[in-house]
Motif scaffolding. Structure first.
Motif, PDB file in Angstrom:
ATOM      1  N   ASP A  45     -11.507  -5.358   6.303  1.00  0.00           N
ATOM      2  CA  ASP A  45     -12.425  -5.363   7.440  1.00  0.00           C
ATOM      3  C   ASP A  45     -13.116  -6.721   7.562  1.00  0.00           C
ATOM      4  N   PRO A  46     -13.626  -7.049   8.755  1.00  0.00           N
ATOM      5  CA  PRO A  46     -14.271  -8.350   8.959  1.00  0.00           C
ATOM      6  C   PRO A  46     -15.510  -8.569   8.084  1.00  0.00           C
ATOM      7  N   GLY A  47     -16.216  -7.489   7.730  1.00  0.00           N
ATOM      8  CA  GLY A  47     -17.415  -7.611   6.904  1.00  0.00           C
ATOM      9  C   GLY A  47     -17.120  -7.763   5.419  1.00  0.00           C
ATOM     10  N   LYS A  48     -15.852  -7.712   5.043  1.00  0.00           N
ATOM     11  CA  LYS A  48     -15.396  -7.835   3.656  1.00  0.00           C
ATOM     12  C   LYS A  48     -16.032  -6.782   2.745  1.00  0.00           C
ATOM     13  N   ASN A  49     -16.149  -5.556   3.271  1.00  0.00           N
ATOM     14  CA  ASN A  49     -16.696  -4.450   2.488  1.00  0.00           C
ATOM     15  C   ASN A  49     -15.614  -3.609   1.836  1.00  0.00           C
ATOM     16  N   MET A  50     -14.374  -3.710   2.338  1.00  0.00           N
ATOM     17  CA  MET A  50     -13.278  -2.903   1.813  1.00  0.00           C
ATOM     18  C   MET A  50     -12.180  -3.808   1.269  1.00  0.00           C
ATOM     19  N   VAL A  51     -11.633  -3.423   0.124  1.00  0.00           N
ATOM     20  CA  VAL A  51     -10.583  -4.187  -0.548  1.00  0.00           C
ATOM     21  C   VAL A  51      -9.283  -3.387  -0.456  1.00  0.00           C
ATOM     22  N   PHE A  52      -8.183  -4.064  -0.120  1.00  0.00           N
ATOM     23  CA  PHE A  52      -6.876  -3.410  -0.016  1.00  0.00           C
ATOM     24  C   PHE A  52      -6.255  -3.328  -1.401  1.00  0.00           C
ATOM     25  N   VAL A  53      -5.823  -2.110  -1.788  1.00  0.00           N
ATOM     26  CA  VAL A  53      -5.287  -1.888  -3.133  1.00  0.00           C
ATOM     27  C   VAL A  53      -3.951  -1.160  -3.053  1.00  0.00           C
ATOM     28  N   ASN A  54      -2.983  -1.625  -3.837  1.00  0.00           N
ATOM     29  CA  ASN A  54      -1.715  -0.926  -4.055  1.00  0.00           C
ATOM     30  C   ASN A  54      -1.922  -0.068  -5.302  1.00  0.00           C
ATOM     31  N   TRP A  55      -2.094   1.242  -5.091  1.00  0.00           N
ATOM     32  CA  TRP A  55      -2.407   2.146  -6.194  1.00  0.00           C
ATOM     33  C   TRP A  55      -1.171   2.483  -6.996  1.00  0.00           C
ATOM     34  N   ASP A  56      -1.347   2.729  -8.271  1.00  0.00           N
ATOM     35  CA  ASP A  56      -0.241   3.077  -9.167  1.00  0.00           C
ATOM     36  C   ASP A  56       0.401   4.418  -8.806  1.00  0.00           C
ATOM     37  N   ASN A  57      -0.295   5.259  -8.036  1.00  0.00           N
ATOM     38  CA  ASN A  57       0.285   6.547  -7.629  1.00  0.00           C
ATOM     39  C   ASN A  57       1.120   6.408  -6.354  1.00  0.00           C
ATOM     40  N   GLY A  58       1.351   5.181  -5.886  1.00  0.00           N
ATOM     41  CA  GLY A  58       2.210   4.937  -4.736  1.00  0.00           C
ATOM     42  C   GLY A  58       1.494   4.762  -3.411  1.00  0.00           C
ATOM     43  N   GLN A  59       0.207   5.024  -3.369  1.00  0.00           N
ATOM     44  CA  GLN A  59      -0.551   4.859  -2.130  1.00  0.00           C
ATOM     45  C   GLN A  59      -0.993   3.421  -1.953  1.00  0.00           C
ATOM     46  N   GLN A  60      -1.231   3.051  -0.701  1.00  0.00           N
ATOM     47  CA  GLN A  60      -1.774   1.728  -0.368  1.00  0.00           C
ATOM     48  C   GLN A  60      -2.939   1.960   0.567  1.00  0.00           C
ATOM     49  N   LYS A  61      -4.150   1.707   0.094  1.00  0.00           N
ATOM     50  CA  LYS A  61      -5.348   1.983   0.885  1.00  0.00           C
ATOM     51  C   LYS A  61      -6.438   0.980   0.580  1.00  0.00           C
ATOM     52  N   GLY A  62      -7.327   0.836   1.534  1.00  0.00           N
ATOM     53  CA  GLY A  62      -8.528   0.055   1.326  1.00  0.00           C
ATOM     54  C   GLY A  62      -9.620   0.941   0.758  1.00  0.00           C
ATOM     55  N   VAL A  63     -10.409   0.386  -0.138  1.00  0.00           N
ATOM     56  CA  VAL A  63     -11.503   1.119  -0.775  1.00  0.00           C
ATOM     57  C   VAL A  63     -12.741   0.237  -0.736  1.00  0.00           C
ATOM     58  N   PHE A  64     -13.897   0.850  -0.535  1.00  0.00           N
ATOM     59  CA  PHE A  64     -15.135   0.076  -0.543  1.00  0.00           C
ATOM     60  C   PHE A  64     -15.275  -0.660  -1.868  1.00  0.00           C
ATOM     61  N   ARG A  65     -15.667  -1.907  -1.803  1.00  0.00           N
ATOM     62  CA  ARG A  65     -15.723  -2.749  -2.995  1.00  0.00           C
ATOM     63  C   ARG A  65     -16.685  -2.209  -4.054  1.00  0.00           C
ATOM     64  N   GLY A  66     -17.709  -1.475  -3.658  1.00  0.00           N
ATOM     65  CA  GLY A  66     -18.648  -0.883  -4.606  1.00  0.00           C
ATOM     66  C   GLY A  66     -18.068   0.277  -5.392  1.00  0.00           C
ATOM     67  N   GLU A  67     -16.906   0.775  -4.958  1.00  0.00           N
ATOM     68  CA  GLU A  67     -16.242   1.896  -5.633  1.00  0.00           C
ATOM     69  C   GLU A  67     -15.064   1.441  -6.466  1.00  0.00           C
ATOM     70  N   LEU A  68     -14.998   0.142  -6.730  1.00  0.00           N
ATOM     71  CA  LEU A  68     -13.938  -0.431  -7.570  1.00  0.00           C
ATOM     72  C   LEU A  68     -14.542  -1.125  -8.768  1.00  0.00           C
ATOM     73  N   GLU A  69     -13.830  -1.052  -9.882  1.00  0.00           N
ATOM     74  CA  GLU A  69     -14.269  -1.794 -11.062  1.00  0.00           C
ATOM     75  C   GLU A  69     -13.061  -2.566 -11.585  1.00  0.00           C
ATOM     76  N   ARG A  70     -13.297  -3.770 -11.995  1.00  0.00           N
ATOM     77  CA  ARG A  70     -12.228  -4.619 -12.526  1.00  0.00           C
ATOM     78  C   ARG A  70     -11.786  -4.121 -13.895  1.00  0.00           C
ATOM     79  N   VAL A  71     -10.487  -4.100 -14.108  1.00  0.00           N
ATOM     80  CA  VAL A  71      -9.914  -3.705 -15.401  1.00  0.00           C
ATOM     81  C   VAL A  71      -9.459  -4.975 -16.077  1.00  0.00           C
ATOM     82  N   ARG A  72      -9.901  -5.191 -17.292  1.00  0.00           N
ATOM     83  CA  ARG A  72      -9.531  -6.434 -18.015  1.00  0.00           C
ATOM     84  C   ARG A  72      -8.490  -6.176 -19.033  1.00  0.00           C
TER      85      ARG A  72
END
Length: 72
Positions: A45-72
């Motif tokens: 989105d233009p406000g950069k609030n949602m990040v596009f993710v290719n999920w391991d379960n086969g889905q491809q969706k954007g998720v709000f950045r506050g609902e994501l955590e980086r895996v190291r």
């Protein structure tokens, strides 16, 4: 809720921290790029609030950045 100042980059591994649009909590995925009006971007989105993710379960969706955590 996680730190919303994270700078998401293509290829970064992330975990969903909340149930969102059919993505089970704790599902892992990889940040990818999606076509936008200004060219490919990891943000859906233009406000950069949602990040596009290719999920391991086969889905491809954007998720709000506050609902994501980086895996190291």
């Amino acid at each position: 809720m996680t730190d919303t100042r994270t700078r998401f980059q293509e290829g970064m591994r992330v975990r969903c921290t909340a149930l969102f649009a059919g993505i089970p909590k704790d599902t892992l995925g990889t940040v990818g790029k999606v076509a936008t009006g200004r060219g490919p971007s990891v943000y859906c989105d233009p406000g950069k609030n949602m990040v596009f993710v290719n999920w391991d379960n086969g889905q491809q969706k954007g998720v709000f950045r506050g609902e994501l955590e980086r895996v190291r």
